[in-house]
Design an enzyme around this catalytic site. Structure first.
Site, PDB file in Angstrom:
ATOM      1  N   CYS A 127       0.854  -1.186   0.000  1.00 54.32           N
ATOM      2  CA  CYS A 127       0.000   0.000   0.000  1.00 54.32           C
ATOM      3  C   CYS A 127       0.897   1.246   0.000  1.00 54.32           C
ATOM      4  O   CYS A 127       1.746   1.374  -0.865  1.00 54.32           O
ATOM      5  CB  CYS A 127      -0.953  -0.057   1.191  1.00 54.32           C
ATOM      6  N   ASP A 187      -7.551  -2.539  -9.230  1.00 55.66           N
ATOM      7  CA  ASP A 187      -7.188  -1.442  -8.333  1.00 55.66           C
ATOM      8  C   ASP A 187      -7.376  -0.101  -9.051  1.00 55.66           C
ATOM      9  O   ASP A 187      -7.270  -0.021 -10.272  1.00 55.66           O
ATOM     10  CB  ASP A 187      -5.721  -1.611  -7.904  1.00 55.66           C
ATOM     11  N   HIS A 219      -6.942  -3.703  -4.752  1.00 60.79           N
ATOM     12  CA  HIS A 219      -5.965  -3.242  -3.783  1.00 60.79           C
ATOM     13  C   HIS A 219      -5.946  -4.189  -2.575  1.00 60.79           C
ATOM     14  O   HIS A 219      -6.947  -4.783  -2.217  1.00 60.79           O
ATOM     15  CB  HIS A 219      -6.322  -1.823  -3.332  1.00 60.79           C
TER      16      HIS A 219
END
Length: 251
Positions: A127, A187, A219
């Site tokens: 992330c 994503d 994600h």
């Protein structure tokens, strides 16, 4: 000697001294034995220095590496619950890039100072940590870098985005380590367009890289404790990470 998997390890909390003299909590996991091996710096995701991240650190020790994760929010919220610490850091605009690079440098130096070190250290982030992994590899002498769905390596943060970040396009010419990137095709940050832009830039610059996208994933597909978890993508991703680090961090 390359890394060898083991189920015998030790894990503990230690404290590092940051470049600014601050006390930086860190989680360290090491396989048993005195054989020479590489090291891995794990950069935690925006939700913080949490249990899931510590499990990842232990997994790298099981794969045969000395692994460490510095708590990037040690200064903002020492000893706080991970989610509260992350909220505090987010409210302040996130972690300054310069400080992140310095904290990774401190962690890498710690690993290289261990008696078991073969001198090679890689970095991996998830992330926000994915972007920070690339950032660190643009400024530090690391031997391998892994970006797991890091947003804003390319692309622009949307207006009103709470973190004070810019993309890394102007820094990619300085990338010093081979890069493995793992992304979800569903994503939005980073989007498939952002990944294609990264591929084009790295190819044009002649930087060693491997980028992979998974059609059935968005994600955070590595996060076993979140609905975004995707078994097939995560398993394949772990196999690629293990092979990549064995290739670049072995003696």
């Amino acid at each position: 000697m390359t890394a060898s998997a083991t189920d015998s390890l030790t894990a503990t909390t230690i404290h590092l001294t940051g470049h600014d003299g601050a006390d930086v909590e860190a989680y360290l996991a090491r396989p048993h034995g005195d054989q020479a091996r590489g090291g891995v710096v794990v950069i935690h995701h925006l939700p913080g220095y949490d249990r899931a991240t510590k499990e990842i650190v232990r997994r790298f020790a099981e794969l045969g590496y000395d692994a460490i994760c510095p708590n990037l929010y040690s200064r903002e919220a020492p000893g706080a619950d991970p989610s509260d610490a992350a909220a505090t850091a987010r409210a302040q605009g996130g972690i300054p890039d310069e400080r992140l690079v310095a904290d990774v440098a401190t962690a890498a130096a710690y690993l290289r100072g261990l008696s078991t070190s073969n001198g090679r250290v890689g970095v991996i982030g998830y992330c926000s940590g994915g972007r920070q992994s690339v950032l660190a590899a643009c400024h530090l002498d690391l031997d391998a870098a892994v970006d797991c769905y890091g947003a804003f390596v390319t692309g622009e943060p949307p207006e009103g985005f709470p973190l004070k970040v810019t993309n890394l396009v102007d820094q990619l010419p300085d990338l010093r380590a081979p890069l493995l990137g793992l992304f979800g095709a569903e994503d939005k940050a980073p989007s498939p367009e952002h990944v294609r832009e990264l591929e084009e830039i790295l190819t044009r610059l002649g930087k060693p890289h491997e980028l992979h996208s998974y059609d059935d994933a968005g994600h955070a597909f590595f996060a076993v404790d979140r609905p975004a978890y995707r078994v097939a993508a995560a398993n394949d991703g772990w196999e690629r990470i293990a092979a990549f680090f064995e290739r670049h961090l072995g003696a």
